[in-house]
Design an enzyme around this catalytic site. Structure first.
Site, PDB file in Angstrom:
ATOM      1  CE  LYS A  82     -27.885  15.680  31.962  1.00 27.45           C
ATOM      2  NZ  LYS A  82     -28.745  16.519  32.795  1.00 27.45           N
ATOM      3  CE  LYS A 136     -25.370  20.809  37.994  1.00 24.71           C
ATOM      4  NZ  LYS A 136     -26.839  20.889  38.136  1.00 24.71           N
ATOM      5  CB  SER A 152     -27.905  17.588  36.561  1.00 22.63           C
ATOM      6  OG  SER A 152     -28.576  17.290  35.366  1.00 22.63           O
TER       7      SER A 152
END
Length: 304
Positions: A174, A242, A100
């Site tokens: 995502k 994050k 990611s």
């Protein structure tokens, strides 16, 4: 006879390990590398070759990867490792980054690899460790159409891939997923704590909501974790934090202001200073803290 595809896999963590095992069980030749070598060594029993250095998972003289998969901690780590291995990649091979990262980081990697004649796809996943083990991950893929066609069968080993656009669009999809996940976890925590504080049975309230418009995978899985006070990680707080930071970056790049994103990001920032490795459903703990210790249930906290 069809040539067996050889895959290099970099990053044997919570998600990488079950994903690598699924590739081995599907019959792919696999060489794995992890910064902590002992984590990679556990895959030897499944038939994996173990690389001492990341470049050895790409090209070991008598063995080279047709496909390289990265499942690493963050965009900067991906960039660092790819800088090390890129000179060893062969033209015609494919790199699939399943970490990611930021959309901008995926685009930069695609451009760098294009000069080497190496195809690229960013293919982050959703579904957690349970999905990785079961092969039911949702996989959001950013790539050129011919590249996606080349790797679709490999990705199906992990779950359900969907081609969402050009390089970088997988990461964007995502981030949309993580925005919904992070926001909904917090709403579920607020609903259950409201039920508790108002005098209702939160277990019964959750049961009553299932089947209505509030039904969701988050209510099902994370709602139960909150009731059990089980914060052993599937997805970690530090990872969700994050992701929230990356969502804000993508929104800024797109010229958007996302007020709810800002609120959820602040919650996870505070939580990450206390419980960085807890499951992201530990958002409940931050909610309880700001409400003077009003607590959901009586079970003891299960924390990593």
């Amino acid at each position: 006879m069809t040539k067996k595809i050889r895959i290099g896999f970099l990053g044997i963590g919570l998600m990488g390990r079950p994903m690598a095992i699924r590739l081995l069980e599907a019959g792919y030749e696999l060489t794995v590398w992890n910064r902590t070598i002992s984590k990679a060594e556990t895959l030897r029993q499944y038939g994996a070759r173990i690389a001492d250095r990341p470049e050895d998972a790409v090209n070991a003289g008598d063995w080279f990867a047709d496909v390289l998969i990265t499942m690493l901690d963050s965009g900067p780590v991906v960039a660092e490792v790819m800088k090390q291995v890129t000179p060893y990649l062969r033209a015609g091979s494919v790199v699939i980054d399943m970490s990611s990262t930021r959309q901008s980081e995926a685009k930069a990697l695609d451009e760098a690899l294009l000069h080497k004649g190496v195809a690229f796809a960013d293919a982050p996943v959703s579904g957690g460790v349970i999905g990785a083990q079961a092969g039911t991950l949702a996989i959001m893929v950013g790539a050129r159409p011919d590249t996606y066609a080349q790797i679709e069968q490999i990705l199906q080993v992990f779950g359900r891939p969907t081609h969402v656009g050009a390089a970088g669009c997988g990461q964007l999809a995502k981030l949309c997923n993580q925005l919904i996940v992070g926001g909904t976890i917090n709403i579920v925590a607020e609903a259950l704590l409201l039920a508790q504080a108002g005098g209702a049975d939160p277990v019964a309230v959750r049961q009553a909501l299932r089947g209505g418009f509030a039904e969701s995978r988050i209510l099902e899985v994370h709602g139960q974790r909150m009731l059990d006070r089980s914060f052993i990680p599937g997805g970690q707080v530090k990872t969700q934090t994050k992701d929230m930071e990356n969502i804000q970056s993508a929104a800024s790049d797109a010229g958007l202001s996302l007020p709810l994103t800002n609120l959820v990001t602040d919650i996870y920032r505070h939580l990450s200073t206390r419980y960085p490795t807890a499951d992201h459903s530990a958002a409940l703990l931050e909610l309880e803290r700001v409400n003077g210790g009003i607590r959901l249930g009586v079970a003891p906290d299960q924390l990593p």
